[in-house]
Design a protein around this motif. Structure first.
Motif, PDB file in Angstrom:
ATOM      1  N   LYS A 148       0.838  -1.195   0.000  1.00 29.70           N
ATOM      2  CA  LYS A 148       0.000   0.000   0.000  1.00 29.70           C
ATOM      3  C   LYS A 148       0.878   1.251   0.000  1.00 29.70           C
ATOM      4  O   LYS A 148       1.727   1.420   0.880  1.00 29.70           O
ATOM      5  N   PRO A 149       0.693   2.198  -0.991  1.00 34.63           N
ATOM      6  CA  PRO A 149       1.457   3.459  -0.975  1.00 34.63           C
ATOM      7  C   PRO A 149       1.031   4.310   0.222  1.00 34.63           C
ATOM      8  O   PRO A 149      -0.159   4.519   0.446  1.00 34.63           O
ATOM      9  N   GLN A 150       2.019   4.760   0.976  1.00 35.70           N
ATOM     10  CA  GLN A 150       1.729   5.556   2.171  1.00 35.70           C
ATOM     11  C   GLN A 150       2.744   6.679   2.323  1.00 35.70           C
ATOM     12  O   GLN A 150       3.882   6.576   1.852  1.00 35.70           O
ATOM     13  N   ASN A 178      12.240   7.915  -9.794  1.00 36.51           N
ATOM     14  CA  ASN A 178      11.713   7.178 -10.944  1.00 36.51           C
ATOM     15  C   ASN A 178      11.435   5.707 -10.618  1.00 36.51           C
ATOM     16  O   ASN A 178      10.918   4.978 -11.461  1.00 36.51           O
ATOM     17  N   ILE A 179      11.781   5.290  -9.409  1.00 31.40           N
ATOM     18  CA  ILE A 179      11.516   3.913  -9.019  1.00 31.40           C
ATOM     19  C   ILE A 179      10.024   3.750  -8.756  1.00 31.40           C
ATOM     20  O   ILE A 179       9.419   4.578  -8.067  1.00 31.40           O
ATOM     21  N   PRO A 180       9.420   2.651  -9.246  1.00 30.07           N
ATOM     22  CA  PRO A 180       7.989   2.432  -8.955  1.00 30.07           C
ATOM     23  C   PRO A 180       7.751   2.309  -7.459  1.00 30.07           C
ATOM     24  O   PRO A 180       8.532   1.673  -6.748  1.00 30.07           O
ATOM     25  N   GLY A 181       6.721   2.946  -6.991  1.00 25.81           N
ATOM     26  CA  GLY A 181       6.400   2.918  -5.570  1.00 25.81           C
ATOM     27  C   GLY A 181       7.056   4.028  -4.779  1.00 25.81           C
ATOM     28  O   GLY A 181       6.866   4.102  -3.561  1.00 25.81           O
ATOM     29  N   VAL A 182       7.853   4.903  -5.442  1.00 24.96           N
ATOM     30  CA  VAL A 182       8.526   6.015  -4.767  1.00 24.96           C
ATOM     31  C   VAL A 182       8.018   7.330  -5.374  1.00 24.96           C
ATOM     32  O   VAL A 182       7.992   7.499  -6.591  1.00 24.96           O
ATOM     33  N   GLU A 203       6.333   9.451  -0.418  1.00 25.15           N
ATOM     34  CA  GLU A 203       5.324   8.397  -0.435  1.00 25.15           C
ATOM     35  C   GLU A 203       6.011   7.116  -0.891  1.00 25.15           C
ATOM     36  O   GLU A 203       6.748   7.115  -1.884  1.00 25.15           O
ATOM     37  N   TYR A 204       5.765   6.011  -0.149  1.00 20.19           N
ATOM     38  CA  TYR A 204       6.491   4.770  -0.443  1.00 20.19           C
ATOM     39  C   TYR A 204       5.545   3.582  -0.328  1.00 20.19           C
ATOM     40  O   TYR A 204       4.674   3.549   0.563  1.00 20.19           O
ATOM     41  N   ARG A 205       5.725   2.606  -1.224  1.00 18.38           N
ATOM     42  CA  ARG A 205       4.931   1.380  -1.194  1.00 18.38           C
ATOM     43  C   ARG A 205       5.874   0.201  -0.889  1.00 18.38           C
ATOM     44  O   ARG A 205       6.628  -0.242  -1.761  1.00 18.38           O
ATOM     45  N   PRO A 206       5.848  -0.321   0.347  1.00 17.30           N
ATOM     46  CA  PRO A 206       6.778  -1.402   0.710  1.00 17.30           C
ATOM     47  C   PRO A 206       6.239  -2.769   0.297  1.00 17.30           C
ATOM     48  O   PRO A 206       5.060  -2.927  -0.029  1.00 17.30           O
ATOM     49  N   VAL A 236      14.832   7.433  10.622  1.00 21.12           N
ATOM     50  CA  VAL A 236      13.594   7.002  11.257  1.00 21.12           C
ATOM     51  C   VAL A 236      13.347   5.550  10.837  1.00 21.12           C
ATOM     52  O   VAL A 236      13.302   5.255   9.632  1.00 21.12           O
ATOM     53  N   ASP A 237      13.231   4.652  11.834  1.00 23.45           N
ATOM     54  CA  ASP A 237      12.995   3.238  11.546  1.00 23.45           C
ATOM     55  C   ASP A 237      11.501   2.946  11.524  1.00 23.45           C
ATOM     56  O   ASP A 237      10.745   3.452  12.357  1.00 23.45           O
ATOM     57  N   MET A 238      11.124   2.124  10.588  1.00 23.49           N
ATOM     58  CA  MET A 238       9.720   1.728  10.465  1.00 23.49           C
ATOM     59  C   MET A 238       9.645   0.233  10.168  1.00 23.49           C
ATOM     60  O   MET A 238      10.552  -0.329   9.547  1.00 23.49           O
ATOM     61  N   PHE A 239       8.572  -0.356  10.601  1.00 28.47           N
ATOM     62  CA  PHE A 239       8.327  -1.768  10.323  1.00 28.47           C
ATOM     63  C   PHE A 239       7.210  -1.891   9.302  1.00 28.47           C
ATOM     64  O   PHE A 239       6.217  -1.149   9.347  1.00 28.47           O
ATOM     65  N   VAL A 240       7.402  -2.855   8.421  1.00 29.05           N
ATOM     66  CA  VAL A 240       6.393  -3.112   7.407  1.00 29.05           C
ATOM     67  C   VAL A 240       5.426  -4.160   7.951  1.00 29.05           C
ATOM     68  O   VAL A 240       5.843  -5.272   8.306  1.00 29.05           O
TER      69      VAL A 240
END
Length: 581
Positions: A148-150, A178-182, A203-206, A236-240
C-alpha cells in the motif's frame, strides 16, 4: 581651486559618457550571509590614478554610485545609499569591503578608475549563500502496510539561500524518484527573512519481505563556486506490517518424548506484527484458544496424537505435528520378593508393556537367564536377587529395571563333620546348610565348648571348635532353625601319641628355619647316623608295645587308625549319627 573643480567635472563627464572606456570581464565572488566580503578592483591602476568610483547595478540601465576615492587628494565620498550606509569601505588598494552581507547584496558591482584621459572599469558579481538548518523528519508514519502506498513523513529544511535541494534515503541509500512505488515532492517557500524553507514529502509502497526499514532525508546546498555541501537527517525506523500467510508449530522436546515429560507446543506466524492468538487442537478437538503456546504436563500415552494450531479468524492457515509419547512399563511375576521351601517349584517372568519394541533380559548376578525362568525342585543355591531389565529400541533413553528376592528356606542339614590334628590339638569342623540360618550347638560329653568365628559359603556355614581330649569322648554338632533340627556325633579318642599325617588328618610341621638344627656338616653327618639307628630301635620297641596294647583293648573299641578318618555324612534325611575318631 576653480581649475581643480573644473578638471574633476571633466573627468566625471568623460566617465559618464564612457568615452575611451576599457571594460573587463565580470568576476564572481561568494559571500556567506553575515560575513564581510572584499571586492577587488580589477580596473587599470597606477600611481597616477586620479579617481576611483564603486557603483552598484540597480537594473540593466542604471548603476548607482556608492563611494568614490581621489587618491591624490586622499578624499573619499560616501553617497550613503540606502541599504549600504555604514556597510561599505574603500581600501587603499582600491578594493571595496561590504560588511554584514545579506541576500540584497547579490548584485553586480563595478569599479571605475580614471588615469589621465583613460577610463577603466571592472565588474564583480557577488554570489550570496545561506547555510540551511539541519534536515528533520517530522510526522513519521507509525508503520507501513505492505503493498500500500503511504506517506512516510515530512522532511523540513529552513533558512536556505539559494533554495536547497531535498532528497530522501532508504536504508542509507539515495532514493530515485523514478523507481515504482517512490514519490518525492518538494515544496519551497520564502520566509519573512527572504530565505527558503523547503518541505519535502515521501510516499512509499513497501513489500512484505522488507521487514524493518530506515528512512532519512538530506539537503544539498550551495556553499562556494563549484562546490556544494550535504547534510543528512537522523534516520527514522519503520516496520512493514503484513498479514500472516504461513503458520509454524514447534514442539519441545522435538523428539523422544517420554511418558511423564512436560511438552510445550509453540505456534508462530510469518506476519508482522507476529500474531499472538492461535487455536490449538488435538485430533480435531479444541484444547486452547487465544494463546500462542500450549503445555502438556506430565504426559501419558493418552497424549499421543496429531496437534494443530491456526489463527482464530483464518482457520485455513494452520500447521500440525504428530506427537508420540513413548512409555515402558515393567513388572515381574511374582511382583514381590517371596519365600519358598526347598524342593518347591517357581516360575519367574519379566512382563513388559511399551509403545514400541522392547529388549528384555532376566539376570541373576550378571548371568542372563531365559525369560520366563522355570525353577524346579528349589535348592539353596537358587536363592538370591533376580533382576529384570528392559530397554525400548525406539528411544534408547527409556530403561526400566525391577528386582525381587527369592528366599529358599528349609530344615537344617549337617552336611559333614570333620576334624584335623594341628599342634597336638583336634580341630572339629561342622558344615551345615539351611535357611533361616541355623543355630549351632556343640556338645562334648554334656559340655558346650567355645566356638571359633563362622565361615560362610553361599547357603552353607562352617562352625569350628578346637579340643584336646584327655580321654575318649563323643562330640555332637546340632543345627537348629524354625523348620527343625539335625545333628551328627563322632567319637574322638584321647591323644596319647603323636599322630602321623595322612590325607584326612593333618599336623603342623616343624619350622625348617629353627636355629637348633644348624650344625656344621661333619657333626650333622654323625648325628644323622646316630638318629637313624636310634629311630630303628625305637620303632621296634614301639611296635612291640602297640601289639601288646591291641591285645588288651576291648573288642568294641575302634583303633586309633579310625581317628584319622574324615567323617562325611551320607544320608541327608537322618537326624543323628556317630563315628569314632
Amino acid at each position: 581651486m576653480g581649475a581643480s573643480c573644473t578638471g574633476i567635472f571633466l573627468q566625471l563627464l568623460i566617465l559618464i559618457l564612457g568615452i575611451g572606456m576599457q571594460v573587463h570581464a565580470v568576476t564572481t565572488v561568494t559571500a556567506k550571509v553575515g560575513d564581510t566580503v572584499t571586492l577587488a578592483c580589477e580596473a587599470k591602476k597606477g600611481a597616477d590614478v586620479f579617481l576611483v568610483i564603486w557603483r552598484v547595478e540597480v537594473n540593466e540601465n542604471f548603476k548607482e554610485q556608492l563611494i568614490s576615492l581621489s587618491p591624490m587628494e586622499n578624499k573619499i565620498v560616501d553617497k550613503e545609499i540606502s541599504g549600504y550606509k555604514g556597510r561599505i569601505m574603500i581600501n587603499k588598494d582600491l578594493s571595496l569591503n561590504i560588511f554584514d552581507v545579506g541576500i540584497q547584496d547579490e548584485k553586480i558591482f563595478s569599479c571605475s578608475t580614471v588615469i589621465g584621459s583613460d577610463i577603466s572599469e571592472s565588474y564583480v558579481f557577488v554570489k550570496v549563500y545561506k547555510r540551511p538548518t539541519n534536515p528533520e523528519i517530522i510526522q513519521p508514519a507509525p508503520f507501513l502496510v505492505a503493498g500500500k502506498p503511504q506517506k512516510v513523513g515530512l522532511c523540513v529544511v529552513k533558512d536556505s539561500y539559494p533554495a536547497a535541494n531535498v532528497s530522501w534515503q532508504y536504508n542509507f541509500e539515495n532514493l530515485d524518484n523514478n523507481i515504482p512505488g517512490v514519490k518525492m515532492v518538494n515544496h519551497p517557500t520564502i520566509n519573512d527573512k527572504g530565505f527558503f524553507d523547503i518541505t519535502s514529502t515521501l510516499e512509499y509502497r513497501p513489500s512484505r519481505d522488507e521487514g524493518k526499514i530506515s528512512f532519512s532525508c538530506q539537503v544539498t546546498y550551495f556553499e562556494d563556486l563549484g562546490r556544494s555541501t550535504t547534510k543528512v537527517s537522523s534516520s527514522v525506523d519503520m516496520f512493514v506490517h503484513y498479514n500472516t500467510s504461513k503458520i509454524s508449530l514447534k514442539v519441545s522436546p522435538a523428539q523422544d518424548i517420554l511418558e511423564g515429560t512436560n511438552v510445550v507446543l509453540s505456534c508462530s506466524g510469518d506476519g508482522y506484527p507476529p500474531p499472538e492468538k492461535f487455536t490449538f487442537t488435538q485430533n480435531g478437538e479444541v484444547k486452547a484458544v487465544g494463546v500462542n503456546r500450549y503445555e502438556l504436563m506430565n504426559t501419558t500415552q493418552e497424549d499421543t496424537g496429531q496437534y494443530a494450531c491456526s489463527q482464530p479468524d483464518n482457520p485455513d492457515i494452520k500447521d500440525s505435528v504428530n506427537i508420540t509419547v513413548h512409555y515402558l512399563a515393567l513388572t515381574m511375576s511374582p511382583n514381590e520378593s517371596v519365600s519358598k521351601m526347598v524342593g518347591e517349584n517357581i516360575t519367574l517372568e519379566c512382563i513388559v508393556i511399551s509403545s514400541g519394541t522392547a529388549d528384555v533380559i532376566l539376570m541373576k548376578k550378571n548371568k542372563v537367564n531365559q525369560n520366563p525362568l522355570v525353577l524346579k525342585s528349589l535348592q539353596y543355591t537358587h536363592a538370591g536377587n533376580y533382576t529384570c531389565q528392559a530397554k525400548l529400541k525406539e528411544v534408547k533413553e527409556i530403561k526400566r529395571e525391577k528386582s525381587i528376592i527369592i528366599r529358599v528356606e528349609g530344615k537344617p542339614r549337617v552336611i559333614k563333620l570333620t576334624k584335623k590334628v594341628m599342634n597336638n590339638l583336634k580341630v572339629m569342623s561342622c558344615v551345615v546348610e539351611g535357611f533361616p540360618k541355623p543355630a549351632i550347638q556343640w556338645n562334648i560329653n554334656g559340655t558346650s565348648p567355645s566356638e571359633e568365628p563362622i565361615q560362610d559359603k553361599r547357603s552353607q556355614w562352617c562352625h569350628k571348635i578346637t579340643i584336646r581330649p584327655s580321654e575318649n569322648t563323643t562330640v555332637t554338632c546340632t543345627a537348629i532353625n524354625t523348620h527343625g533340627e539335625d545333628q551328627y556325633s563322632v567319637n574322638v579318642t584321647a591323644m596319647r601319641f603323636k599322630e602321623p599325617v595322612d590325607e584326612y588328618l593333618e599336623q603342623n610341621h616343624q619350622d625348617p628355619k629353627n636355629k637348633s638344627n644348624k650344625h656344621n656338616s661333619g657333626n650333622q653327618a654323625k648325628v644323622t647316623v646316630g638318629i637313624i639307628i636310634g629311630l630303628l630301635i625305637a620303632a621296634v620297641i614301639a611296635g612291640m608295645i602297640y601289639w601288646l596294647y591291641k591285645k588288651k583293648s576291648k573288642t568294641n573299641e575302634r583303633g586309633t587308625a579310625d581317628e584319622f578318618k574324615k567323617i562325611n555324612k551320607g544320608d541327608n534325611n537322618h537326624t543323628s549319627g556317630s563315628s569314632a575318631v
